[in-house]
Design an enzyme around this catalytic site. Structure first.
Site, mmCIF file in Angstrom:
data_model
loop_
_atom_site.group_PDB
_atom_site.id
_atom_site.type_symbol
_atom_site.label_atom_id
_atom_site.label_comp_id
_atom_site.label_asym_id
_atom_site.label_seq_id
_atom_site.Cartn_x
_atom_site.Cartn_y
_atom_site.Cartn_z
ATOM 1 N N ASP A 269 0.886 -1.401 0.028
ATOM 2 C CA ASP A 269 -0.008 0.068 -0.350
ATOM 3 C C ASP A 269 0.981 1.210 -0.055
ATOM 4 O O ASP A 269 1.698 1.505 1.100
ATOM 5 C CB ASP A 269 -0.815 -0.008 1.305
ATOM 6 C CG ASP A 269 -1.813 1.086 1.312
ATOM 7 O OD1 ASP A 269 -2.168 1.619 0.275
ATOM 8 O OD2 ASP A 269 -2.133 1.644 2.288
ATOM 9 N N GLU B 160 -1.221 -1.501 -4.759
ATOM 10 C CA GLU B 160 -2.485 -0.786 -4.882
ATOM 11 C C GLU B 160 -2.285 0.391 -5.694
ATOM 12 O O GLU B 160 -1.219 1.382 -5.688
ATOM 13 C CB GLU B 160 -3.108 -0.192 -3.537
ATOM 14 C CG GLU B 160 -4.480 0.266 -3.426
ATOM 15 C CD GLU B 160 -4.908 0.734 -2.182
ATOM 16 O OE1 GLU B 160 -4.755 -0.223 -1.178
ATOM 17 O OE2 GLU B 160 -5.647 1.608 -2.239
ATOM 18 N N ASP C 60 -2.762 0.752 6.649
ATOM 19 C CA ASP C 60 -1.916 0.708 5.618
ATOM 20 C C ASP C 60 -1.420 -0.678 5.399
ATOM 21 O O ASP C 60 -1.307 -1.478 4.414
ATOM 22 C CB ASP C 60 -0.628 1.477 5.790
ATOM 23 C CG ASP C 60 -0.950 2.890 6.173
ATOM 24 O OD1 ASP C 60 -0.666 3.720 5.271
ATOM 25 O OD2 ASP C 60 -1.307 2.987 7.319
#
Lengths: 169, 169
Positions: free
Chosen positions: A12, A72, A145
């Site tokens: 992330d 992501e 996260d």
């Protein structure tokens, strides 16, 4: 597409906090090897924070040697300045992965939510619970996260499983 | 701060077009060694374009071995998506420079305009003319990105000269 993926790193992206999670294939399922967060100091110059991201991510890659990455994709930011900063961190992350010959797969938040919960509008809490359940993590994951990184890794895993199944048809 | 900078690379970051310019110190003045543009194919996947930027920039660095870089800082973009894309390209550029032990100096467009023309609101045309005059380039520089990269390199050069002068006081 790599034939036999054994380890996946999920990421992330961020410049202040970068979540990561490592999955390993065991028979036909995936188990979690490690997860955590790279945090860069706000006292440092921006360019030094970018370097820190590279150095710390490099350490994790050297330790776990993932052959595949689920990252992501980012589309939203508070403003142009934030988008530029997060973008730069993401560029550093992608280049670090590429240079280590890791096959990169990018997923939008919608794709991740759908893969994990089957529902594109799932909230952070639902994602976290599904990740913990799927990976049999008993303690509550501390940071968003990190849960998001594990969710990206799981999405990558299911995408690889799916491609393998369709290849067999 | 590097004591004896002999070569500077100036960069105007971008993911579609990245302008670069190389300056070398000759006695007390700077002459241009090379300038141009790295252009990535729109037909490629975004991540492959990022890799192309890294590979092509790496070739230029290997050829000219700059010890210092002047990189334009970005604050404006059409929208969040563009900011994110340009940001990622800039992250790749900065990491490539850092990994080659090149000292990076970042300058805002305002700082560059003031250093080159003495006027913070100078337009592209004025910048281009001053760059051509300063570096004794007879043929008209073809692209904005290239002129901006040479302007960033010149700003870096004048910044280094200034620091050297003040260090002597």
């Amino acid at each position: 597409m790599i034939e036999k993926t054994t380890r996946i790193i999920g990421i992330d992206p961020g410049f202040g906090r970068l979540g990561y999670g490592i999955l390993e294939k065991e028979n036909s399922s995936w188990k979690v090897l490690d997860y955590g967060c790279i945090e860069t100091s706000t006292k440092k110059k921006f360019i030094d924070r970018l370097q820190e991201i590279h150095v710390e991510l490099q350490k994790i890659i050297k330790k776990y040697k993932p052959d595949c990455a689920g990252v992501e994709d980012l589309f939203f930011a508070k403003n142009i300045k934030t988008a530029m900063s997060v973008g730069q961190a993401r560029g550093v992350i992608l280049l670090t992965l590429i240079m280590n010959n890791i096959e990169v797969h990018e997923f939008t938040p919608l794709q991740i939510k759908q893969a994990i919960t089957g529902y594109g509008r799932a909230d952070k809490n639902q994602i976290q619970k599904m990740v913990e359940m799927e990976l049999k993590i008993n303690s509550k994951i501390k940071l968003d996260d990190t849960a998001d990184a594990l969710a990206a890794a799981l999405t990558c895993a299911s995408c690889l499983n799916f491609n393998k199944k369709t290849a067999k048809l």
